[in-house]
Design a protein around this motif. Structure first.
Motif, PDB file in Angstrom:
ATOM      1  N   PHE A 113       6.657 -10.635   5.005  1.00  0.00           N
ATOM      2  CA  PHE A 113       6.586  -9.185   5.127  1.00  0.00           C
ATOM      3  C   PHE A 113       7.332  -8.516   3.977  1.00  0.00           C
ATOM      4  O   PHE A 113       6.814  -7.625   3.296  1.00  0.00           O
ATOM      5  N   LEU A 114       8.552  -8.988   3.722  1.00  0.00           N
ATOM      6  CA  LEU A 114       9.375  -8.339   2.714  1.00  0.00           C
ATOM      7  C   LEU A 114       8.775  -8.478   1.327  1.00  0.00           C
ATOM      8  O   LEU A 114       8.665  -7.505   0.590  1.00  0.00           O
TER       9      LEU A 114
ATOM     10  N   PHE B 289       5.862  -6.342   1.045  1.00  0.00           N
ATOM     11  CA  PHE B 289       6.226  -4.926   1.124  1.00  0.00           C
ATOM     12  C   PHE B 289       6.802  -4.436  -0.197  1.00  0.00           C
ATOM     13  O   PHE B 289       6.524  -3.320  -0.627  1.00  0.00           O
ATOM     14  N   VAL B 290       7.611  -5.264  -0.838  1.00  0.00           N
ATOM     15  CA  VAL B 290       8.132  -4.891  -2.154  1.00  0.00           C
ATOM     16  C   VAL B 290       6.965  -4.580  -3.079  1.00  0.00           C
ATOM     17  O   VAL B 290       6.931  -3.545  -3.755  1.00  0.00           O
TER      18      VAL B 290
ATOM     19  N   LEU C  60      -0.628  -6.172   6.860  1.00  0.00           N
ATOM     20  CA  LEU C  60       0.746  -6.678   6.900  1.00  0.00           C
ATOM     21  C   LEU C  60       1.228  -6.979   8.305  1.00  0.00           C
ATOM     22  O   LEU C  60       1.705  -8.071   8.599  1.00  0.00           O
ATOM     23  N   LEU C  61       1.123  -5.983   9.151  1.00  0.00           N
ATOM     24  CA  LEU C  61       1.764  -6.098  10.453  1.00  0.00           C
ATOM     25  C   LEU C  61       1.126  -7.158  11.338  1.00  0.00           C
ATOM     26  O   LEU C  61       1.841  -7.982  11.907  1.00  0.00           O
TER      27      LEU C  61
ATOM     28  N   TYR D  40       2.323 -10.376  10.167  1.00  0.00           N
ATOM     29  CA  TYR D  40       3.725 -10.577  10.540  1.00  0.00           C
ATOM     30  C   TYR D  40       3.822 -11.089  11.968  1.00  0.00           C
ATOM     31  O   TYR D  40       4.518 -12.054  12.257  1.00  0.00           O
TER      32      TYR D  40
ATOM     33  N   ILE E 169       5.250  -1.269  -2.220  1.00  0.00           N
ATOM     34  CA  ILE E 169       5.960  -0.071  -2.663  1.00  0.00           C
ATOM     35  C   ILE E 169       5.660   0.185  -4.139  1.00  0.00           C
ATOM     36  O   ILE E 169       5.374   1.314  -4.546  1.00  0.00           O
TER      37      ILE E 169
ATOM     38  N   GLU F 276      -2.160  -2.343   3.635  1.00  0.00           N
ATOM     39  CA  GLU F 276      -0.977  -2.361   4.470  1.00  0.00           C
ATOM     40  C   GLU F 276      -1.309  -2.719   5.915  1.00  0.00           C
ATOM     41  O   GLU F 276      -0.472  -3.272   6.620  1.00  0.00           O
ATOM     42  N   VAL F 277      -2.512  -2.380   6.331  1.00  0.00           N
ATOM     43  CA  VAL F 277      -2.898  -2.676   7.706  1.00  0.00           C
ATOM     44  C   VAL F 277      -2.846  -4.186   7.957  1.00  0.00           C
ATOM     45  O   VAL F 277      -2.573  -4.630   9.061  1.00  0.00           O
TER      46      VAL F 277
ATOM     47  N   PHE G 284      -6.521   5.238  -2.061  1.00  0.00           N
ATOM     48  CA  PHE G 284      -5.766   5.527  -0.840  1.00  0.00           C
ATOM     49  C   PHE G 284      -6.250   4.645   0.312  1.00  0.00           C
ATOM     50  O   PHE G 284      -5.470   4.020   1.024  1.00  0.00           O
TER      51      PHE G 284
ATOM     52  N   LEU H 123       2.334   1.555  -4.374  1.00  0.00           N
ATOM     53  CA  LEU H 123       2.317   2.944  -3.908  1.00  0.00           C
ATOM     54  C   LEU H 123       2.753   3.877  -5.033  1.00  0.00           C
ATOM     55  O   LEU H 123       2.134   4.913  -5.275  1.00  0.00           O
TER      56      LEU H 123
ATOM     57  N   PHE I  77      -5.223   1.162  -0.206  1.00  0.00           N
ATOM     58  CA  PHE I  77      -3.813   0.958   0.135  1.00  0.00           C
ATOM     59  C   PHE I  77      -3.628   0.871   1.645  1.00  0.00           C
ATOM     60  O   PHE I  77      -2.886   0.028   2.148  1.00  0.00           O
ATOM     61  N   ILE I  78      -4.309   1.747   2.364  1.00  0.00           N
ATOM     62  CA  ILE I  78      -4.172   1.726   3.822  1.00  0.00           C
ATOM     63  C   ILE I  78      -4.614   0.375   4.361  1.00  0.00           C
ATOM     64  O   ILE I  78      -3.911  -0.269   5.138  1.00  0.00           O
TER      65      ILE I  78
END
Lengths: 496, 528, 111, 185, 684
Positions: free
Chosen positions: B185-186, B189-190, B162-163, B166, B193, B159-160, B152, B196, B155-156
């Motif tokens: 980003f896309l 992000f795919v 990413l932005l 970007y 997911i 993802e942190v 977990f 996840l 994963f956090i």
């Protein structure tokens, strides 16, 4: 008889308080008639009292007014959410420039909101089909008027007529469904319906039609595909405070109503094997139907949102998509799923309200709701834009925001129940959703504003409200144990 | 091994000190640009020092991988605990940090590259405050991924990143930055997911029993996921060699392959690289790409040894295609940055080829190649950055004869390029050598075809050197200044590492040897 | 067979009433969908509500539901009145804004 | 079960005759109801349509009477015919500038509308016809008003009160929407 | 002790490199004395080491190892230690002296030749790097280290060829050299991987022992042959063997001393050294392939050399041809002879290049004085009659030419004779008579073209447009190395018998190692081969003298005495002549085959017609860049296109769904009722 009523009244204080608030607002409006926000503060106080009374109901698990309604942790959970949403809506309304020309009518405005809250409170608690319909209509009628509250605006007027037409037909169909359901089960409360169905389903076809017709009605309120068509038009037309209220509160209330109705009525209590699992009556695969609708909602909502330029309309489609995600939890048919829904709506409340709030702030200053006009705002109002970014990525479902936790639990519930195809659709559409959410962010930060570059100044009050929304979104993304505990605790429904 | 400062473990420090930096940067006024830059430099500098301490105290003989007790600098605290519910059991998410031989090099690399990134960000003048705040946030994300042992948390942090990335591409990037940013980003992000979903499936499949209380606890702990005994009977990922396990492996693989990036998931990379500002390209190529292979090694391989063995040839084939294809594409590029971007595809292919071999040599070679490639591409992107700063041009054909004008710069650039070409004596060679050696033991023909990639690599690198540095210098470039002192500060440590690890790689290999051998054994024994 | 059908026709029971309500419901639906005028749509809605009410009353006569059905029908009538009042108010407002009450001419928002 | 039990059962003949009578009445009112409803739906003139609706709703009220729902029937006449329809007529008047022209209303989507409504009708009719009902013998009542009153004050107290609030809210809402305020254009 | 000594020999040039690269320009005279001094030290120590080795430790190999990297957990199976080791046997000791000697002489020569160059210290630095790498190749005891130094000499060669990188042709040549070498190296790397994957070791000794014990790579002799051939690929690249010989002529773009050192004497000979090193594991099949590759190379290069006019190109092709000889010698089993040819060739070919350098230097200076920048200082058609003006150069050049032509009393005669005897012996043993035929033919061709070169350059009248009055002899620092090399090209240093080397110290020191491959795959054993050679030796000697003499006489007849017209000969040979002049179109072929590969042979033919001129197209680069264009297209269009397509589809669906949202409520009612019916049928 009388004791029952008297006891019931003891458990009915929040609703009574709302009605009192409603009356106080009307009277105050008549007495004050001043064009300021005194009335808002009075209403806010009323809501606060109501909220405290709701909190007092924690731990109750009882039925009131001859099984008309239930006061149980499940209802309290949703009432808490509704009250929070309402409080924010009042705060929004105080800050909204859009409502300024209608300041003299704020009394009616709040009265209608109070009516809606009353309706929604009853929606989350009612266990009687008549009361369900009544509460439903109560909420609807108030929201029809509220959607057209800024009646001089053509879009608002159009929204309200579309809303009432659509709503009247939907609720008519639902009423027909209710009549059939009551007819074949010869019971008016949902427990009776369940008992009758448990004794044997005599009229499966009519039952199907009845359930479908009820889904049409509730689907209208939740704005789930294919009963969502009103939502974009109404959301775009209505004043932004009301749009936010519709997108959050009435949707959540309808979800609660649907959970209670389906869980109590259409589940086969006799064949419960594992606690927390919901066996459905054999041959009555309404969860498949909902899965189908959820998938449609996620696909249609997210895809259509791609093309929108009006932020409210975009958020409308996004809320349709979110309805799809919420229904996913429903499909799972375990308490896991319901917990996930409850967590989802709790998180959704803050992030969606946040997005609407920032949109409203911008609309106040810029007088536009066009996403294209947001270009360069990131440098003129950095704080608001950062907050907007957080809300939008929360809506997308990225960590470390509350939206991620919401999606995590919904996806988790679906995976643990083996709904892999549905989760895959959810996953793919989540990716698609990134496109349109991030477009707003892109416009705010990646472009220079055309010509104008002086900063937009917002007063401290509006910033405080912003933080009240921002902090939960971030905090619950990192530490969410209390929410889960609260949701798990609130699973208890009266009579189950 | 535990190291603490003020009662807080060193890993927490190294992960979260940039967040402290973010706060300080945000509190400083916009105008104090140098103060902001200095804070960033100080914060990342502290990270480098902490990385040095970790390097010093790291016990080279501990296994790690699936054994919690042999992880080092371990920190484990309860984070999210939901009390037992009848049909699920207790739910647990922990704040669980630790490093082993697999991650220690990556931690050092991240610290170093972050610091150098700050140095090379010095002349970014647009919105300095926002830039460094996002930059430091990105650093936290990267560092966090490398030290998390809870899925977990992993994963956090994942993802942190990413932005900030970007925004860093999207605001400070080149002309097509928004396209590049959204594409990055896309794609990512795919992948996220998919990860996840697998993470959730794992979560529901894995439960361990607390020996003290007898509770069944569902957990995101990666180490527990590696133990086949912890899989709940009848859960979706239970068993060995089941379809769902393969599907899960594949989903994870796609996620990591996007990050690596492997053919055919690589198309975001050239765009992102071309549009990103130099320091961000450095970070992207130097650290972010390694997250993909690190993820494979930390998560996919030990948790799904069956899938890993099943898809071994698949991975190797993709790696082979990436090596050859990336090299060809690199050759066709006129844009200097794009060229290096494609060369990354090729070089990261070597990493995957090495680790897919599932033997010690390949694994060591692969992980070492991760580190080396991080250093080398950092140098190469800095090289592009320097020339771009001076001329605002990036086309390979725009230059010529730079060697005469900027000798020091040319020296640095040529060392970097030769390292990328795999010249013995420089670090790239060692790792490529071991990767190929390992791979050959497992896949004969795939490796043979892959090796031809080094010919193409030589061709495009030499061609680039020829076009940029050799020949007569055009008049317009005659007055270009050579490297400044600040630029040298960025280059020198990297160049030293390139040569040092090329001549004597043992210090780096020692760090990971034990853990990687254990990992290989773990996989080949099917997770026991 | 024929005689049983005739006999069935001769003894109006629950089914008969339900079928009448079904026809009313469909007619209401037809009006709602096909008539341009807002007020016609409203009248269609009233038909739908009445068909539902007919069901309630019929069920209250022929099943154990008894008086509860009638009770519900009463409430429905009240709600219908309230809804009609609000709807007509909104129609008036629309008329003031758009100078038309044709539903398909009121569509500023779409897409 | 509240309400007085029926004491005097009719004889067979009486019952038979009553049955025949009720059948005739049923069909008569059905024709009235459905016919006027159909006329309403297809009528081009909106005022005619409104009056057709009055007949149709009155027919429904008559059917209520046949179903021993006298109080509901009365309410139906009072509220619908006396209230809602007058409201509708006012609505028509207020929103129609030129009575000669605008009374005619056009239809849209006629083909899909009739197909879909037809489908729904067929579906419902088939389902209702095919259903096997276990009906109880209809209990004849003298009147329902007393029982309804009792229920309203007991089990249905809550809906009753809520309905009151609903009406209040609706009235104010309707006022809000239909009136012009002092500083409105 | 000797190990430490060898380390000093190895590291001294490296020290020179490091000092010069960082501080070269700050040293007096740009540090040339420093580099030269270091290499002289190396040479002295090498000589000492050779003598010690031959006298005190004749039969044994001296080794020393150091751990470089440990892979895997030492306690577990599958762990691996990668050592760096040094092994000094007689082969290495001899090679050390050759390398340091030539390198030292080139250092001295360059002091004169490179005087005043823009990157003078950089030049010496690279020379140091080269010497270091080359010595590394010589000293190593394992394949991995061999490969490492192999690549390093490649890069130093690249740097030195591209020394004058302002010239496009120089940087092109450098690229070509490195890339073509890389092709060979890739093969070699695969070969190494085959051996490593099977035996988990790189060390020569360990590999030989394992194979001798009967272990085969992947249990197949085919893989053993493959390993041998693939390792030989490295030699093919580095020693410019067919088909990878194309880089060497282009490499002449580098400074001439570099050509002497790297592209004539040492680096290109490394391939031969490599084959000699791995000789024990080469199977009979592998050796046959090697022999034929050598023979083909020798023949092709010799035929090209006949028609070239650039003095350095002639020497370059001659080098390729001679390398082919050596490889062929090793291939047929004439191990010592092949290696001896390496040593003798090193001195006379280095001498030839340095002599050519001296000529070019003189020509260049002369032309420079006249301000003539158009006349090519390297074209032999512009020379002639230099004999009197540059006597030292001429006489040394003559000695080298005699040596390479295989005239008795020279070192070249000794080694070439032994190789030819070896091929004849191989012919008798195996029936492959083509090899000796090619061998003798090439011997004749060599004599012919070398004398052609000598005559056109030094004899006769000056043929160029401008007079060469200003041509003067080169300075002492350049002529002394020539004289040293001239002396070394005499027979006496290798054998006291001018007609047979087999009794000399060299044959005593260098013995053919025993093959370790399984008996079935072994080539003829040393003893058998030796007997065959003995029986053929006299025949070979007589034939080779006769053929060499014929070649020399023919050259004299054509160019000195003008008895035969070169032009008429050229036109009568027509196609052969053009082919030779155009280097058998290798560059063009490589360019065209890959480019038009799939299109078909017709286009290749047309391409031949259209492109007679050497466009200096780098074959491999053209191909790969064409392919890369295609792959870029693929990347942009297909891979990206798929992604974009899905994005487009998504967007289209979005638009479509937006269309449903008509804004008309009654349309929505239709949707509701319609979905109601659909859902109903889904439900039941």
């Amino acid at each position: 008889m009388v004791e029952n009523i008297l006891n019931s009244i003891g458990h009915f204080y929040p609703e009574i308080s709302i009605v009192v608030t409603l009356c106080v607002v009307i009277i105050a409006d008549l007495l004050l008639k001043r064009e300021n926000h005194t009335i808002s503060w009075i209403f806010l106080a009323g809501l606060t009292v109501t909220g405290l009374l709701v909190l007092q109901q924690t731990g109750l698990n009882t039925s009131i007014f001859h099984d008309m309604a239930a006061v149980d942790p499940f209802a309290v959970f949703f009432k808490v959410i509704l009250i929070i949403a309402s409080l924010f809506i009042v705060l929004f309304s105080i800050n909204s420039r859009e409502l300024d020309p209608y300041k003299s009518r704020l009394g009616e405005y709040y009265m209608l909101i109070a009516g809606m809250i009353l309706g929604m409170f009853l929606m989350v608690g009612s266990t009687n089909l008549l009361l369900i319909y009544l509460a439903f209509e109560m909420t609807s009628i108030c929201s029809y008027v509220l959607a057209g509250f800024t009646k001089r605006a053509l879009k608002s007027a159009e929204g309200s007529i579309k809303y009432i037409m659509y709503g009247a037909v939907s609720s008519g169909i639902m009423l027909y469904g209710i009549s059939l359901l009551i007819g074949i089960t010869a019971a008016t409360d949902i427990y009776g319906v369940n008992a009758s169905l448990a004794a044997g389903i005599d009229q499966p076809m009519i039952l199907y039609i009845a359930i479908l017709m009820i889904i049409v009605g509730i689907g209208f309120k939740i704005a789930v595909v294919p009963f969502h068509f009103w939502a974009p038009d109404v959301y775009e037309g209505a004043p932004i405070t009301i749009t936010a209220f519709l997108a959050v509160a009435s949707k959540i209330a309808a979800v609660a109503l649907m959970i209670r109705l389906f869980k109590v009525s259409f589940m086969d209590t006799a064949s419960v094997q594992i606690i927390g699992d919901w066996p459905i009556f054999e041959g009555l695969n309404w969860n498949m139907l909902l899965a189908f609708m959820a998938a449609l909602a996620m696909i249609a909502g997210n895809l259509t949102a791609l093309k929108q330029d009006n932020i409210k309309r975009m958020l409308a489609y996004s809320s349709i998509a979110h309805a799809g995600y919420i229904l996913m939890g429903f499909v799972v048919l375990t308490d896991e799923g319901i917990t996930a829904i409850m967590i989802y709506v709790f998180m959704y409340l803050f992030m969606n309200l946040g997005a609407f709030y920032v949109a409203m702030l911008f609309s106040n200053k810029l007088n536009t709701e066009s996403i294209e006009k947001y270009k360069g705002l990131g440098f003129r109002a950095p704080m608001e834009c950062i907050a907007m970014t957080v809300f939008l990525i929360a809506l997308t479902g990225l960590p470390p925001t509350a939206g991620f936790i919401a999606k995590l639990y919904i996806f988790g519930a679906a995976i643990s129940a083996g709904w892999i195809w549905l989760v895959l659709i959810a996953g793919i559409t989540t990716v698609i959703s990134l496109f349109y959410y991030i477009r707003v962010v892109k416009n705010m930060f990646f472009f220079k504003s055309d010509g104008i570059s002086e900063p937009l100044v917002f007063d401290a009050g509006s910033k405080v409200i912003l933080f009240m929304l921002l902090i939960p979104v971030l905090l619950f993304g990192i530490y969410f144990t209390p929410i889960i505990e609260f949701a798990r605790y609130s699973l208890k429904m009266f009579g189950m | 091994m535990e190291l603490q400062l003020f009662g807080i473990g060193i890993l927490t420090w190294i992960v979260f000190i940039p967040i402290v930096g973010v706060i300080i940067v945000l509190l400083l006024p916009d105008e104090k640009r140098n103060a902001i830059r200095s804070v960033a430099a100080a914060v990342t500098g502290i990270q480098v020092i902490l990385a040095g301490i970790i390097f010093k105290y790291f016990d080279r003989s501990m296994l790690g991988i699936n054994d919690a007790s042999s992880f080092q600098f371990l920190e484990q605290y309860k984070w999210i605990t939901v009390e037992a519910v009848p049909w699920v059991g207790k739910i647990e998410i922990t704040y669980f940090l630790g490093i082993d031989g697999l991650s220690v090099l990556m931690v050092i690399l991240t610290a170093l590259i972050s610091f150098i990134g700050v140095i090379s960000s010095w002349n970014i003048g647009k919105m300095v405050k926002g830039y460094f705040a996002l930059y430091l946030l990105l650093v936290t994300g990267m560092m966090g991924v490398f030290v998390s042992l809870d899925f977990f948390l992993f994963f956090i942090f994942w993802e942190v990143m990413l932005l900030p990335m970007y925004f860093l591409i999207g605001i400070w990037g080149g002309p097509r930055r928004e396209y590049a940013a959204i594409k990055f980003f896309l794609y990512t992000f795919v992948g996220s997911i998919l990860m996840l979903l697998v993470m959730l499936a794992l979560y529901f499949s894995v439960a361990y029993t607390n020996t003290a209380t007898g509770e069944t606890i569902h957990t995101f702990n990666i180490l527990h996921m590696m133990n086949p005994a912890n899989y709940v009977d009848g859960s979706i990922l239970a068993g060995v060699d089941t379809t769902w396990r393969y599907v899960a492996w594949m989903a994870l693989f796609i996620n990591f392959a996007i990050k690596i990036p492997l053919f055919p998931f690589h198309t975001w990379l050239p765009d992102a690289h071309v549009e990103a500002p130099t320091p961000i390209s450095v970070i992207l190529a130097g650290v972010l790409l390694k997250l993909g292979t690190y993820g494979l090694l930390r998560i996919s391989f030990p948790i799904f040894p069956d899938g890993t063995i099943y898809f071994m040839y698949f991975m190797a084939t993709l790696a082979m295609i990436s090596i050859i294809y990336g090299a060809f594409c690199a050759m066709a590029q006129d844009d200097f940055k794009k060229l290096i971007a494609y060369s990354s595809v090729s070089h990261m292919g070597i990493v995957v080829l090495g680790i897919a071999a599932l033997n010690t040599q390949g694994m060591v070679g692969g992980v070492l190649q991760m580190f080396n490639h991080g250093i080398i591409t950092a140098v190469l992107f800095l090289v592009v950055g320097v020339i771009y700063d001076r001329t605002k041009k990036r086309g390979v054909n725009d230059f010529g004869g730079i060697a005469n004008v900027m000798p020091r710069y040319t020296g640095v650039a040529i060392i970097g390029m030769f390292a990328a070409l795999g010249l013995p004596g420089l670090n790239g060679f060692v790792s490529e050598l071991f990767s190929f050696l390992g791979a050959f033991s497992s896949f004969r023909w795939i490796t043979i075809i892959s090796v031809t990639g080094i010919i193409i690599t030589a061709a495009y690198i030499l061609w680039t050197i020829q076009r940029v540095f050799l020949g007569k210098s055009p008049d317009e470039y005659l007055a270009l200044p050579d490297l400044t002192a600040r630029e040298m500060v960025a280059f020198v440590p990297l160049i030293i590492l390139i040569i040092l690890l090329g001549v004597y790689p043992a210090p780096a290999i020692e760090l990971m040897n034990t853990s990687l051998s254990h990992l290989v054994e773990l996989i080949t024994n099917g997770g026991n | 067979m024929e005689s049983t059908f005739l006999q069935w026709l001769a003894e109006p029971g629950l089914t008969h009433y339900l079928m009448v309500s079904a026809i009313l419901f469909s007619l209401g639906l037809l009006a709602v969908i096909s008539r341009k005028n807002v007020i016609m749509v409203l009248m269609g809605v009233e038909l739908i509500l009445n068909s539902a009410n007919l069901n309630f009353i019929a069920f209250s006569r022929f099943t154990e539901l008894a008086l509860d059905g009638q009770m519900i029908a009463l409430f429905v009538i009240i709600i219908a009145a309230a809804e009609a009042a609000v709807a007509l108010a909104i129609v008036l407002n629309i008329y003031n804004r758009f100078k038309t009450i044709n539903l398909n001419e009121i569509s500023l928002m779409k897409g | 079960m509240p309400g007085k039990p029926a004491n005097d059962k009719p004889t067979y003949d009486e019952a038979n005759r009553l049955m025949e009578l009720s059948a005739i009445l049923f069909y008569a009112f059905t024709v009235l109801t459905v016919g006027s409803a159909a006329y309403m739906v297809f009528s081009k003139n909106i005022v005619h349509a409104a009056f057709a609706l009055i007949f149709s709703l009155s027919g429904v009220a008559a059917l209520y009477v046949l179903l021993y729902a006298d109080f509901v029937a009365a309410t139906q006449i009072l509220v619908y015919v006396g209230g809602i329809l007058i409201l509708i007529l006012f609505g028509i008047m207020l929103t129609t500038l030129d009575f000669t022209e605008n009374l005619k209303t056009v239809t849209v989507n006629m083909l899909p509308a009739s197909l879909l409504s037809g489908a729904v009708a067929v579906l419902l009719l088939y389902v209702f016809f095919a259903a096997e009902w276990t009906t109880i013998v209809p209990a004849d009542r003298d009147g329902t008003m007393y029982d309804l009153g009792m229920m309203l004050m007991n089990e249905y107290l809550l809906p009753f009160q809520i309905a009151g609030v609903l009406l209040l809210v609706a009235i104010i809402g309707a006022l809000l929407m239909s009136t012009r305020h002092k500083n409105e254009p | 002790m000797l190990i430490q000594l060898s380390l000093i020999i190895l590291l001294a040039p490296m020290l020179g490199f490091l000092v010069l690269i960082f501080a070269g320009k700050k040293l007096p005279r740009n540090g040339d004395w420093f580099a030269t001094g270091l290499i002289t030290l190396s040479f002295a120590l090498s000589l000492y080491l050779l003598i010690t080795k031959l006298t005190l430790h004749h039969g044994e190999a001296i080794t020393g190892t150091m751990t470089w990297v440990v892979l895997g957990n030492a306690a577990e199976a599958g762990s691996l230690t990668v050592p760096f080791g040094i092994m000094i046997d007689n082969l290495a000791a001899v090679m050390l002296v050759v390398v340091t000697l030539i390198s030292m002489l080139v250092h001295f020569f360059s002091v004169g030749y490179m005087h005043g160059d823009v990157r003078y210290s950089r030049y010496y630095a690279y020379l140091g790097l080269f010497s270091f790498s080359m010595l590394g190749i010589v000293l190593t005891d394992n394949l991995l280290m061999m490969y490492i130094f192999w690549e390093l000499v490649g890069i130093s060669s690249y740097l030195l060829i591209g020394h004058w990188y302002e010239k496009k042709s120089a940087s092109n040549a450098a690229n070509k050299a490195f890339i073509v070498n890389r092709i060979g190296d890739a093969g070699m790397f695969i070969g190494i991987m085959i051996l490593f994957a099977s035996f988990s070791t790189f060390a020569f000794g360990a590999i030989f022992d394992t194979v001798a014990a009967g272990n085969l790579p992947f249990n197949s002799t085919a893989w053993l042959t493959a390993a041998g051939v693939l390792i030989f690929c490295g030699a093919v690249g580095k020693s410019a063997q067919f088909p990878l010989h194309v880089w060497l002529p282009d490499a002449m773009e580098g400074p001439t001393p570099i050509s002497a050192l790297i592209h004539a004497a040492t680096m290109v000979a490394a391939g031969v050294y490599l084959v000699a090193r791995v000789f024990p594991i080469l199977t009979a099949d592998a050796l046959l392939i090697i022999a034929y590759i050598g023979a083909i190379t020798a023949l092709i290069a010799a035929t090209i050399a006949i028609t070239q006019f650039d003095i350095k190109k002639v020497l370059a092709y001659s080098t390729i041809s001679q390398l082919g000889y050596m490889i062929m010698g090793l291939g047929v089993g004439a191990y010592t002879a092949g290696f001896m040819h390496l040593v003798t060739h090193a001195s006379f070919k280095a001498g030839l290049f340095l002599g050519a350098g001296s000529v070019i230097y003189a020509m260049h200076n002369a032309l420079h004085k006249k301000n003539d920048h158009h006349t090519d200082a390297q074209d032999i058609r512009n020379m002639g009659g230099l004999k009197s003006r540059m006597p030292v150069t001429y006489w040394t050049f003559l000695i080298f030419t005699l040596a390479i032509s295989g005239i008795p009393l020279t070192s070249g005669f000794l080694s070439k004779d032994e190789i030819l005897a070896g091929t004849l012996a191989f012919g008798t043993l195996s029936g492959h008579w083509l090899l000796p035929i090619i061998g003798f033919a090439v011997a004749g061709l060599t004599a012919f073209y070398m004398f052609r070169l000598l005559i056109l350059t030094f004899h006769g009248k000056h043929a160029g447009t401008t007079s060469l009055d200003d041509v003067v002899e080169s300075p002492k620092v350049m002529t002394i190395p020539l004289m040293v090399l001239g002396a070394l090209s005499l027979f006496v240093f290798y054998s006291f018998n001018p007609f047979g080397a087999s009794s000399g110290w060299f044959f005593a020191a260098i013995e053919r190692p025993a093959s370790v491959v399984p008996a079935l795959m072994q080539p003829a054993t040393s003893a058998v081969f030796h007997d065959a050679v003995s029986s053929m030796h006299t025949l070979a000697m007589v034939l080779s003298i006769l053929i060499a003499a014929a070649g020399v006489l023919f050259a004299l007849a054509v160019y000195q005495w003008n008895k035969v017209s070169a032009d008429r000969m050229a036109s009568s040979l027509g196609f052969m002549y053009r082919g030779s002049l155009n280097k058998w179109y290798f560059d063009e072929m490589y360019g065209s085959v890959f480019v038009n590969g799939t299109i078909g042979i017709t286009k290749i033919l047309r391409w031949f017609d259209e492109n007679i001129v050497d466009g200096a197209v780098n074959g491999a680069a053209t191909v790969t860049s064409r392919i890369s264009v295609v792959s870029r297209w693929f990347d942009n269009t297909v891979v990206d296109g798929l992604v974009n397509l899905s994005a487009r589809l998504t967007e289209m669906t979005g638009t479509l769904l937006g269309k449903i949202q008509t804004g008309k409520v009654q349309t929505y009612f239709i949707y509701i009722v319609f979905s109601f019916i659909v859902l109903f049928f889904l439900f039941i």
